[in-house]
Scaffold this active site. Sequence first.
Site, PDB file in Angstrom:
ATOM      1  N   SER A 123      10.881  -3.703  -5.091  1.00  0.00           N
ATOM      2  CA  SER A 123      10.506  -3.248  -6.425  1.00  0.00           C
ATOM      3  C   SER A 123      11.668  -2.733  -7.254  1.00  0.00           C
ATOM      4  O   SER A 123      11.527  -2.540  -8.448  1.00  0.00           O
ATOM      5  CB  SER A 123       9.425  -2.170  -6.324  1.00  0.00           C
ATOM      6  OG  SER A 123       9.918  -1.088  -5.583  1.00  0.00           O
ATOM      7  N   HIS A 157       5.771   1.662 -15.268  1.00  0.00           N
ATOM      8  CA  HIS A 157       4.695   2.658 -15.160  1.00  0.00           C
ATOM      9  C   HIS A 157       5.081   3.640 -14.075  1.00  0.00           C
ATOM     10  O   HIS A 157       5.504   3.263 -12.993  1.00  0.00           O
ATOM     11  CB  HIS A 157       3.353   1.987 -14.896  1.00  0.00           C
ATOM     12  CG  HIS A 157       3.386   0.984 -13.792  1.00  0.00           C
ATOM     13  ND1 HIS A 157       3.993  -0.239 -13.922  1.00  0.00           N
ATOM     14  CD2 HIS A 157       2.895   1.018 -12.539  1.00  0.00           C
ATOM     15  CE1 HIS A 157       3.887  -0.906 -12.800  1.00  0.00           C
ATOM     16  NE2 HIS A 157       3.227  -0.170 -11.930  1.00  0.00           N
ATOM     17  N   LEU A 172       4.752  -9.970   5.116  1.00  0.00           N
ATOM     18  CA  LEU A 172       4.264 -10.960   4.147  1.00  0.00           C
ATOM     19  C   LEU A 172       4.989 -12.287   4.216  1.00  0.00           C
ATOM     20  O   LEU A 172       4.436 -13.323   3.850  1.00  0.00           O
ATOM     21  CB  LEU A 172       4.445 -10.406   2.730  1.00  0.00           C
ATOM     22  CG  LEU A 172       3.285  -9.667   2.101  1.00  0.00           C
ATOM     23  CD1 LEU A 172       3.641  -9.324   0.681  1.00  0.00           C
ATOM     24  CD2 LEU A 172       2.018 -10.502   2.141  1.00  0.00           C
ATOM     25  N   GLN A 214       3.959   3.355  -4.900  1.00  0.00           N
ATOM     26  CA  GLN A 214       3.264   4.203  -5.881  1.00  0.00           C
ATOM     27  C   GLN A 214       1.896   3.618  -6.261  1.00  0.00           C
ATOM     28  O   GLN A 214       0.863   4.294  -6.153  1.00  0.00           O
ATOM     29  CB  GLN A 214       4.144   4.318  -7.130  1.00  0.00           C
ATOM     30  CG  GLN A 214       3.432   4.843  -8.359  1.00  0.00           C
ATOM     31  CD  GLN A 214       4.287   4.779  -9.608  1.00  0.00           C
ATOM     32  OE1 GLN A 214       4.945   5.740  -9.942  1.00  0.00           O
ATOM     33  NE2 GLN A 214       4.283   3.663 -10.319  1.00  0.00           N
ATOM     34  N   ARG A 263       6.920   7.961  -7.976  1.00  0.00           N
ATOM     35  CA  ARG A 263       8.015   7.006  -8.121  1.00  0.00           C
ATOM     36  C   ARG A 263       9.174   7.420  -7.222  1.00  0.00           C
ATOM     37  O   ARG A 263       9.582   8.587  -7.258  1.00  0.00           O
ATOM     38  CB  ARG A 263       8.534   7.040  -9.546  1.00  0.00           C
ATOM     39  CG  ARG A 263       8.253   5.912 -10.452  1.00  0.00           C
ATOM     40  CD  ARG A 263       8.490   4.593  -9.926  1.00  0.00           C
ATOM     41  NE  ARG A 263       8.289   3.595 -10.978  1.00  0.00           N
ATOM     42  CZ  ARG A 263       7.879   2.372 -10.734  1.00  0.00           C
ATOM     43  NH1 ARG A 263       7.604   1.978  -9.504  1.00  0.00           N
ATOM     44  NH2 ARG A 263       7.747   1.510 -11.704  1.00  0.00           N
ATOM     45  N   SER A 266       5.231  -8.712 -13.745  1.00  0.00           N
ATOM     46  CA  SER A 266       6.159  -7.732 -14.313  1.00  0.00           C
ATOM     47  C   SER A 266       6.712  -8.189 -15.653  1.00  0.00           C
ATOM     48  O   SER A 266       6.933  -9.392 -15.881  1.00  0.00           O
ATOM     49  CB  SER A 266       7.323  -7.560 -13.332  1.00  0.00           C
ATOM     50  OG  SER A 266       8.422  -6.957 -13.964  1.00  0.00           O
ATOM     51  N   ALA A 288       6.331  -5.866  -3.138  1.00  0.00           N
ATOM     52  CA  ALA A 288       7.523  -6.474  -3.743  1.00  0.00           C
ATOM     53  C   ALA A 288       8.740  -5.639  -3.388  1.00  0.00           C
ATOM     54  O   ALA A 288       8.613  -4.455  -3.101  1.00  0.00           O
ATOM     55  CB  ALA A 288       7.382  -6.527  -5.268  1.00  0.00           C
ATOM     56  N   TYR A 328      14.850 -10.468  -9.371  1.00  0.00           N
ATOM     57  CA  TYR A 328      13.520  -9.862  -9.355  1.00  0.00           C
ATOM     58  C   TYR A 328      12.591 -10.618 -10.317  1.00  0.00           C
ATOM     59  O   TYR A 328      11.511 -11.071  -9.953  1.00  0.00           O
ATOM     60  CB  TYR A 328      13.638  -8.384  -9.766  1.00  0.00           C
ATOM     61  CG  TYR A 328      12.313  -7.670  -9.876  1.00  0.00           C
ATOM     62  CD1 TYR A 328      11.813  -6.942  -8.810  1.00  0.00           C
ATOM     63  CD2 TYR A 328      11.569  -7.714 -11.053  1.00  0.00           C
ATOM     64  CE1 TYR A 328      10.585  -6.284  -8.900  1.00  0.00           C
ATOM     65  CE2 TYR A 328      10.353  -7.065 -11.161  1.00  0.00           C
ATOM     66  CZ  TYR A 328       9.872  -6.351 -10.077  1.00  0.00           C
ATOM     67  OH  TYR A 328       8.661  -5.709 -10.186  1.00  0.00           O
ATOM     68  N   ILE A 347       0.814  -1.226   0.000  1.00  0.00           N
ATOM     69  CA  ILE A 347       0.000   0.000   0.000  1.00  0.00           C
ATOM     70  C   ILE A 347       0.844   1.272   0.000  1.00  0.00           C
ATOM     71  O   ILE A 347       0.412   2.312  -0.486  1.00  0.00           O
ATOM     72  CB  ILE A 347      -0.963  -0.005   1.231  1.00  0.00           C
ATOM     73  CG1 ILE A 347      -2.071   1.032   1.094  1.00  0.00           C
ATOM     74  CG2 ILE A 347      -0.205   0.197   2.543  1.00  0.00           C
ATOM     75  CD1 ILE A 347      -3.180   0.626   0.206  1.00  0.00           C
ATOM     76  N   GLU A 389       9.595  -8.045 -16.361  1.00  0.00           N
ATOM     77  CA  GLU A 389      10.897  -8.658 -16.066  1.00  0.00           C
ATOM     78  C   GLU A 389      10.836 -10.181 -16.116  1.00  0.00           C
ATOM     79  O   GLU A 389      11.877 -10.831 -16.151  1.00  0.00           O
ATOM     80  CB  GLU A 389      11.402  -8.189 -14.704  1.00  0.00           C
ATOM     81  CG  GLU A 389      11.831  -6.730 -14.671  1.00  0.00           C
ATOM     82  CD  GLU A 389      13.173  -6.473 -15.364  1.00  0.00           C
ATOM     83  OE1 GLU A 389      13.971  -7.405 -15.504  1.00  0.00           O
ATOM     84  OE2 GLU A 389      13.391  -5.312 -15.758  1.00  0.00           O
ATOM     85  N   LEU A 418       0.414  -6.182  -4.421  1.00  0.00           N
ATOM     86  CA  LEU A 418       1.330  -5.216  -5.050  1.00  0.00           C
ATOM     87  C   LEU A 418       2.678  -5.193  -4.343  1.00  0.00           C
ATOM     88  O   LEU A 418       3.597  -4.499  -4.776  1.00  0.00           O
ATOM     89  CB  LEU A 418       0.726  -3.804  -4.998  1.00  0.00           C
ATOM     90  CG  LEU A 418      -0.718  -3.631  -5.454  1.00  0.00           C
ATOM     91  CD1 LEU A 418      -1.103  -2.161  -5.408  1.00  0.00           C
ATOM     92  CD2 LEU A 418      -0.912  -4.171  -6.868  1.00  0.00           C
TER      93      LEU A 418
HETATM   94  P1  GDP Z   1      13.140  -1.433 -13.989  1.00  0.00           P
HETATM   95  O1  GDP Z   1      12.950  -1.560 -15.464  1.00  0.00           O
HETATM   96  O2  GDP Z   1      11.962  -1.901 -13.210  1.00  0.00           O
HETATM   97  O3  GDP Z   1      14.406  -2.021 -13.521  1.00  0.00           O
HETATM   98  O4  GDP Z   1      13.157   0.153 -13.681  1.00  0.00           O
HETATM   99  P2  GDP Z   1      14.343   1.202 -13.499  1.00  0.00           P
HETATM  100  O5  GDP Z   1      13.718   2.540 -13.638  1.00  0.00           O
HETATM  101  O6  GDP Z   1      15.084   0.967 -12.215  1.00  0.00           O
HETATM  102  O7  GDP Z   1      15.353   0.925 -14.699  1.00  0.00           O
HETATM  103  C1  GDP Z   1      14.966   1.057 -16.051  1.00  0.00           C
HETATM  104  C2  GDP Z   1      16.180   0.901 -16.942  1.00  0.00           C
HETATM  105  O8  GDP Z   1      17.022   2.038 -16.797  1.00  0.00           O
HETATM  106  C3  GDP Z   1      17.054  -0.318 -16.624  1.00  0.00           C
HETATM  107  O9  GDP Z   1      17.370  -0.955 -17.828  1.00  0.00           O
HETATM  108  C4  GDP Z   1      18.310   0.293 -16.023  1.00  0.00           C
HETATM  109  O10 GDP Z   1      19.494  -0.470 -16.257  1.00  0.00           O
HETATM  110  C5  GDP Z   1      18.376   1.613 -16.766  1.00  0.00           C
HETATM  111  N1  GDP Z   1      19.195   2.622 -16.075  1.00  0.00           N
HETATM  112  C6  GDP Z   1      20.191   3.336 -16.631  1.00  0.00           C
HETATM  113  N2  GDP Z   1      20.759   4.148 -15.717  1.00  0.00           N
HETATM  114  C7  GDP Z   1      20.112   3.941 -14.552  1.00  0.00           C
HETATM  115  C8  GDP Z   1      20.249   4.510 -13.247  1.00  0.00           C
HETATM  116  O11 GDP Z   1      21.091   5.355 -12.981  1.00  0.00           O
HETATM  117  N3  GDP Z   1      19.344   4.066 -12.293  1.00  0.00           N
HETATM  118  C9  GDP Z   1      18.389   3.120 -12.584  1.00  0.00           C
HETATM  119  N4  GDP Z   1      17.541   2.719 -11.622  1.00  0.00           N
HETATM  120  N5  GDP Z   1      18.266   2.565 -13.805  1.00  0.00           N
HETATM  121  C10 GDP Z   1      19.114   2.961 -14.781  1.00  0.00           C
END
Ligand code: GDP
Length: 322
Positions: free
Chosen positions: A76, A174, A51, A12, A179, A121, A74, A145, A9, A123, A72
């Site tokens: 994250s 999203h 959990l 985001q 965030r 996800s 995790a 993950y 909860i 992922e 929801l």
């Molecule tokens: P995710 O897709 O759930 O892992 O969301 P993120 O926002 O953490 O990352 C999205 C993409 O941005 C991934 O492919 C990261 O490798 C890339 N990325 C590039 N630079 C950065 C950084 O400085 N921080 C994060 N969190 N992600 C990065």
Amino acid sequence: MTRTFVTGISGQDGRFLADRLLHEGVEVHALAHLEEPLPDLPGVELHRGDLTRVEEVRKLLLDLAPDEVFNLAALSSVARTWTDPDLTAQVNGAAAVGLLESALQVQERSGRPVRFVQASSAEIFGQPATTPQDERTPIRPVNPYGAAKAYAHLMVDVYRHRGLHAVSAILYNHESPLRPPQFVTRKITSTVAAITHGTADRLVLGNLDVRRDWGWAPDYVDAMVLAARADTPDDYVIATGVGHTVRDFVEAAFHRAGIDDWERLVSVDPEFVRPTDATDLVGDASRARSALGWAPTVDFEEVVGRMVEADLALHSSSSPSR
Ligand code: GDP
């Protein structure tokens, strides 16, 4: 009156979901982690718990006997799950199974159907061979993950076959101003705002070439609610279908803040490059479109714009010199 139980909860999506359900007049119960400060959510009945303590959570669910369960919760941040793979397996994988079993027991005891939504996800697809991905894309995660989420995703199908109205929403990235800054989008927009206001001079990132399908978080919460209430349960890819690189996001964010010569302000540090990373995650939400009537309402430029505007406003209100 519908009674809904929500995990995660404080995140985001949890906040957007709570707002939406309360607005509909739903009775909302939520699990707040033992160690976190209680979130400020008037109208939500908060229950302290963990959990991973499956028996305690089961007792709570059997007492509450909810009509709907949204899982929801995790760990994250994909990057962080590399440093905590065991906890990731418990929270993102096994805990979901505990909840599915609890929901089934509630259903069997009460004789009323329980609707279950798992926040899955993109992922789970890892480094997919095809783009865009859909519900038939092979599940082949490449990080802790994704592997834990894949286990939970597969167990949703197992419980669906046992008679639970269990839905897996395969959510692509999203975003919103809610965030946290460990996600790349918010890291970019908060740093762009800081640079604009003169309180930061550089944006330091990892891989700029990865492509993601970034949508507007409240749209994804709507999709989960629609899927929960649909006549038949299924798996749904929830995505915009449009991919952009991290570099595109950076460029759009600087443009929105009025900075065109942004390249001199951005550098890459290997510290932020992940051991393995999906290079191209873009989803095809045709099934959600046809079965649920769902469609994204906010495009990429607007997602970036809203986040930059929110961070610029936050920065102005928090810096007394300006
Ligand atoms: P995710 O897709 O759930 O892992 O969301 P993120 O926002 O953490 O990352 C999205 C993409 O941005 C991934 O492919 C990261 O490798 C890339 N990325 C590039 N630079 C950065 C950084 O400085 N921080 C994060 N969190 N992600 C990065």
